[in-house]
Design a protein around this motif. Structure first.
Motif, PDB file in Angstrom:
ATOM      1  N   UNK A 116      14.828 -21.208   8.140  1.00  0.00           N
ATOM      2  CA  UNK A 116      13.783 -20.221   8.417  1.00  0.00           C
ATOM      3  C   UNK A 116      12.527 -20.512   7.586  1.00  0.00           C
ATOM      4  N   UNK A 117      12.711 -20.907   6.321  1.00  0.00           N
ATOM      5  CA  UNK A 117      11.554 -21.255   5.479  1.00  0.00           C
ATOM      6  C   UNK A 117      10.774 -22.428   6.068  1.00  0.00           C
ATOM      7  N   UNK A 118      11.502 -23.435   6.557  1.00  0.00           N
ATOM      8  CA  UNK A 118      10.852 -24.604   7.162  1.00  0.00           C
ATOM      9  C   UNK A 118      10.078 -24.175   8.415  1.00  0.00           C
ATOM     10  N   UNK A 119      10.679 -23.344   9.236  1.00  0.00           N
ATOM     11  CA  UNK A 119      10.015 -22.869  10.455  1.00  0.00           C
ATOM     12  C   UNK A 119       8.760 -22.047  10.116  1.00  0.00           C
ATOM     13  N   UNK A 120       8.866 -21.179   9.121  1.00  0.00           N
ATOM     14  CA  UNK A 120       7.705 -20.383   8.703  1.00  0.00           C
ATOM     15  C   UNK A 120       6.583 -21.276   8.197  1.00  0.00           C
ATOM     16  N   UNK A 121       6.945 -22.303   7.444  1.00  0.00           N
ATOM     17  CA  UNK A 121       5.962 -23.245   6.911  1.00  0.00           C
ATOM     18  C   UNK A 121       5.242 -23.963   8.062  1.00  0.00           C
ATOM     19  N   UNK A 122       6.000 -24.409   9.057  1.00  0.00           N
ATOM     20  CA  UNK A 122       5.411 -25.101  10.210  1.00  0.00           C
ATOM     21  C   UNK A 122       4.497 -24.160  10.994  1.00  0.00           C
ATOM     22  N   UNK A 123       4.905 -22.926  11.143  1.00  0.00           N
ATOM     23  CA  UNK A 123       4.112 -21.930  11.860  1.00  0.00           C
ATOM     24  C   UNK A 123       2.792 -21.673  11.125  1.00  0.00           C
ATOM     25  N   UNK A 124       2.875 -21.491   9.819  1.00  0.00           N
ATOM     26  CA  UNK A 124       1.668 -21.234   9.019  1.00  0.00           C
ATOM     27  C   UNK A 124       0.702 -22.415   9.115  1.00  0.00           C
ATOM     28  N   UNK A 125       1.231 -23.618   9.060  1.00  0.00           N
ATOM     29  CA  UNK A 125       0.398 -24.816   9.144  1.00  0.00           C
ATOM     30  C   UNK A 125      -0.288 -24.893  10.515  1.00  0.00           C
ATOM     31  N   UNK A 126       0.450 -24.584  11.574  1.00  0.00           N
ATOM     32  CA  UNK A 126      -0.079 -24.620  12.935  1.00  0.00           C
ATOM     33  C   UNK A 126      -1.183 -23.578  13.124  1.00  0.00           C
ATOM     34  N   UNK A 127      -0.941 -22.370  12.683  1.00  0.00           N
ATOM     35  CA  UNK A 127      -1.940 -21.295  12.779  1.00  0.00           C
ATOM     36  C   UNK A 127      -3.193 -21.685  12.000  1.00  0.00           C
ATOM     37  N   UNK A 128      -2.996 -22.253  10.805  1.00  0.00           N
ATOM     38  CA  UNK A 128      -4.122 -22.671   9.976  1.00  0.00           C
ATOM     39  C   UNK A 128      -4.987 -23.699  10.701  1.00  0.00           C
ATOM     40  N   UNK A 129      -4.347 -24.670  11.372  1.00  0.00           N
ATOM     41  CA  UNK A 129      -5.101 -25.682  12.115  1.00  0.00           C
ATOM     42  C   UNK A 129      -5.921 -25.040  13.230  1.00  0.00           C
ATOM     43  N   UNK A 130      -5.335 -24.081  13.927  1.00  0.00           N
ATOM     44  CA  UNK A 130      -6.035 -23.407  15.036  1.00  0.00           C
ATOM     45  C   UNK A 130      -7.228 -22.609  14.520  1.00  0.00           C
ATOM     46  N   UNK A 172      -4.374 -24.991   3.956  1.00  0.00           N
ATOM     47  CA  UNK A 172      -4.262 -23.537   4.063  1.00  0.00           C
ATOM     48  C   UNK A 172      -3.658 -22.916   2.806  1.00  0.00           C
ATOM     49  N   UNK A 173      -3.072 -23.747   1.966  1.00  0.00           N
ATOM     50  CA  UNK A 173      -2.477 -23.230   0.717  1.00  0.00           C
ATOM     51  C   UNK A 173      -3.521 -23.077  -0.387  1.00  0.00           C
ATOM     52  N   UNK A 174      -4.663 -23.754  -0.217  1.00  0.00           N
ATOM     53  CA  UNK A 174      -5.727 -23.646  -1.221  1.00  0.00           C
ATOM     54  C   UNK A 174      -6.312 -22.254  -1.218  1.00  0.00           C
TER      55      UNK A 174
END
Length: 178
Positions: free
Chosen positions: A14-28, A151-153
């Motif tokens: 779940x942590x990996x999936x959340x991380x991927x989701x956050x990264x994807x949203x950040x790119x958009x 997005x982590x900055x």
């Protein structure tokens, strides 16, 4: 079978999936932000001291006459040979609210709750220097002065002025270009 170990495995997944989701949203979001900025619209969330966002169109800035008078005064003092620290001292002596206080007292700006209410007239030379170097006062929009590497900055880093994107005549100027 050990159910607690299975829960741990699922937690990692779940942590990996959340991380991927956050990264994807950040790119958009970053892509949308970039296209907005490249089209000449303001990307700053807050207007510079001296301007207000138009209530009917957040992309349109209008002059805040009271603050704009102070901006004009600062430029005139500079043209008359005064440096940023002399200007700051004179504004403080004349009890002119510094930008942070001016905006905070009126419920605007980024420091609405944290501005220094004890010293509303304590101008700093650095604040004056920032005002003197803002091209927005000549009617320009300047986008992409800062960037975040990921997005982590939390803190933006300054971008070299050669990478800024500048659009002229996007709002009414407070000062002349000359």
């Amino acid at each position: 079978h050990d159910s607690s170990n299975g829960d741990d495995d699922f937690l990692v997944f779940r942590d990996v999936m959340n991380e991927m989701y956050a990264k994807d949203i950040s790119k958009k979001i970053r892509s949308t932000f970039k296209s907005k900025g490249k089209s000449g619209k303001h990307v700053a969330s807050v207007t510079p001291y001296g301007y207000l966002k138009d209530e009917n169109d957040g992309n349109h800035w209008i002059i805040d006459e009271e603050a704009a008078e102070v901006v004009r005064r600062i430029f005139n003092m500079c043209l008359n040979g005064k440096g940023p620290y002399q200007i700051a001292r004179e504004l403080a002596e004349d009890k002119v609210e510094r930008p942070e206080s001016y905006l905070g007292i009126r419920g605007r700006g980024v420091n609405i709750k944290s501005f220094d209410m004890e010293h509303p007239y304590m101008w700093r030379g650095g604040t004056v220097k920032t005002i003197l170097t803002r091209m927005e006062y000549t009617g320009c929009t300047v986008n992409f002065r800062t960037k975040k590497e990921s997005y982590k900055d939390k803190r933006p880093t300054k971008v070299d002025s050669s990478e800024w994107i500048i659009f002229e005549d996007t709002q009414e100027p407070i000062i002349d270009k000359h």
